[in-house]
Motif scaffolding. Structure first.
Motif, PDB file in Angstrom:
ATOM      1  N   VAL A 217     -23.293  -6.626   3.825  1.00 49.48           N
ATOM      2  CA  VAL A 217     -22.384  -5.608   3.591  1.00 49.48           C
ATOM      3  C   VAL A 217     -23.201  -4.630   2.633  1.00 49.48           C
ATOM      4  CG1 VAL A 217     -20.290  -7.101   3.534  1.00 49.48           C
ATOM      5  CG2 VAL A 217     -21.446  -6.619   1.491  1.00 49.48           C
TER       6      VAL A 217
ATOM      7  N   VAL B  12     -21.470  -2.189  -0.348  1.00 50.01           N
ATOM      8  CA  VAL B  12     -20.421  -1.845  -1.168  1.00 50.01           C
ATOM      9  C   VAL B  12     -20.639  -0.566  -2.394  1.00 50.01           C
ATOM     10  CG1 VAL B  12     -18.720  -2.973  -2.862  1.00 50.01           C
ATOM     11  CG2 VAL B  12     -19.783  -4.307  -1.107  1.00 50.01           C
TER      12      VAL B  12
ATOM     13  N   VAL C 266     -13.834  -1.463   4.849  1.00 49.45           N
ATOM     14  CA  VAL C 266     -12.618  -1.874   4.311  1.00 49.45           C
ATOM     15  C   VAL C 266     -12.530  -0.876   2.817  1.00 49.45           C
ATOM     16  CG1 VAL C 266     -11.490  -3.607   2.790  1.00 49.45           C
ATOM     17  CG2 VAL C 266     -12.140  -4.024   5.228  1.00 49.45           C
TER      18      VAL C 266
ATOM     19  N   ILE D 226     -13.289   1.409  -3.876  1.00 50.03           N
ATOM     20  CA  ILE D 226     -14.349   0.582  -3.597  1.00 50.03           C
ATOM     21  C   ILE D 226     -14.277   0.689  -1.906  1.00 50.03           C
ATOM     22  CG2 ILE D 226     -15.577  -1.766  -3.624  1.00 50.03           C
ATOM     23  CD1 ILE D 226     -14.768  -1.402  -6.432  1.00 50.03           C
TER      24      ILE D 226
ATOM     25  N   ILE E 193     -16.050  -1.169   1.183  1.00 49.07           N
ATOM     26  CA  ILE E 193     -17.143  -2.253   1.882  1.00 49.07           C
ATOM     27  C   ILE E 193     -17.336  -2.160   3.190  1.00 49.07           C
ATOM     28  CG2 ILE E 193     -17.144  -4.615   2.273  1.00 49.07           C
ATOM     29  CD1 ILE E 193     -14.660  -4.299  -0.148  1.00 49.07           C
TER      30      ILE E 193
ATOM     31  N   TYR F  95     -19.491  -3.179   6.603  1.00 48.84           N
ATOM     32  CA  TYR F  95     -20.005  -4.384   7.370  1.00 48.84           C
ATOM     33  C   TYR F  95     -21.174  -3.902   8.255  1.00 48.84           C
ATOM     34  CZ  TYR F  95     -15.235  -5.653   6.197  1.00 48.84           C
ATOM     35  OH  TYR F  95     -14.003  -6.250   5.706  1.00 48.84           O
TER      36      TYR F  95
END
Lengths: 98, 98
Positions: free
Chosen positions: A21, A23, A44, A93, A95, A97
């Motif tokens: 990931v 972030v 996300v 935040i 995230i 992938y």
């Protein structure tokens, strides 16, 4: 140019960047923007504050509101400029992938 | 049993459950616990508040503190009971990758 006012940049802070990931925390003053970008990865979003989104996309502007903690996921390929369309600072935040 | 005090359960709220991720919000009163569990999937944790973790693992207890927004990622296979070891309510959002 008189009357011209560029949007200030949102502040991006990389929190995690590993094999799985990426972030990033995004902090926006009112009116601040990410700048136009296209997501190469699915992602996300975790709103850390209430977020008044002004979205500038290929088909024009739209608005959305997410309360702090109202998580959502999007597929890769989204293309937009994300603006704080509200009167308060906002943060989320993201995230991604890999 | 006199003097026996079971830990109250943390409250789990499923926020997203799709083909890619499962996203769960965990809310803990002081002393509340998830119960012992083993993670079958890798996961990211986004603390929504400051979190005073008391971790009961296979090798005993440990403590950790994460400020709100201090994101971390773990691989599948972690086995533990997560307890709010602090004096304040705490919450985090867990994103599992399917």
């Amino acid at each position: 140019m008189p009357g011209f006012s560029a949007r200030p940049p949102a502040i991006a802070s990389l929190l995690v960047d590993d094999a799985v990931v990426g972030v990033t925390r995004w902090d926006f003053e009112p009116g601040a923007a990410t700048g136009h970008h296209t997501h190469g990865l699915r992602y996300v979003v975790v709103p850390m504050t209430d977020c008044s989104f002004l979205i500038e996309g290929p088909d024009g502007e739209s608005r959305a509101f997410s309360r702090a903690g109202e998580v959502y996921r999007r597929e890769a390929g989204v293309s937009h400029n994300v603006v704080n369309g509200g009167e308060q600072p906002m943060s989320f935040i993201e995230i991604e992938y890999k």
